[in-house]
Scaffold this active site. Sequence first.
Site: not given
Ligand code: SPV
Ligand code: MG
Length: 257
Positions: A47
């Site tokens: 991510d």
């Molecule tokens: C997501 O779900 O991608 C978010 C929330 O941005 S977190 O994973 O807590 O950053």
């Molecule tokens: Mg996110």
Amino acid sequence: MKLQFSNNPLKILEAHSGLSALLVEKSDYDGIWISSLTHAASKGLPDNELVPLKERVDLTEEIRRITTKPIVVDIDTGGDIRHLPYYIQWFNRAGASAVIIEDKKYPKENSLLENGNHQLEDIDIFCEKIRIAKMASQEMSIIARLESLIARKSMNDALLRANAYREAGADAILIHSKEEISANEVMEFAKRFKETPKCNTPLVAIPTTYELPEIHPFSIVIYANQLLRASLKGMENYLEGKAELAEVEDIFKLVGH
Ligand code: SPV
Ligand code: MG
């Protein structure tokens, strides 16, 4: 369709595919969160804005086809400021009800990564992003996401930014935190933010690492990754020989054979 904020908090659950969105559609949750974490993870990728935002527009379209509930989309940092108006229009047309833009520098890393790169964007640049997004959106709400507490900055930094983003036109403010167990940080932020004169901007929380008390001041609560985590556990259990499987008939019923 803009989000309707009220005293009754909206409970929004993550979906990362048409199938998972169908389950949210049939549940008591009020809407769907399209998460950058679970979107990337479902592709086997990290991510960190490696997955192009255009693919999130496509996922929004896929999910809009099978739900009438509000869809709130995580658009990370929004990418290059010159591309932002295009993306905002595309998310709008794809059927998003709101997009959430976070105030980290591109490319961001997931906020829950302990040693992630959580460099904050310059306040003026981020305010400009909000103004651009507001101008480009017809029906969607634009939500500003504050990462001060994730970047281990002070509560005052979070409040300063929240007020700047509110003045730039944000429809709501998401205060993110990864405090373990207790919700003290976000509750203190909410109390102090609500004390700002003439401030009625709604607040959003993502209680992944902490739990909110039953009575809280947040208008939207996002359960950001639970369906992907449940399916990961299910797949791992299958490979360890201890899974309880859905019947093929269950799939047929769900997808309308
Ligand atoms: C997501 O779900 O991608 C978010 C929330 O941005 S977190 O994973 O807590 O950053
Ligand atoms: Mg996110």
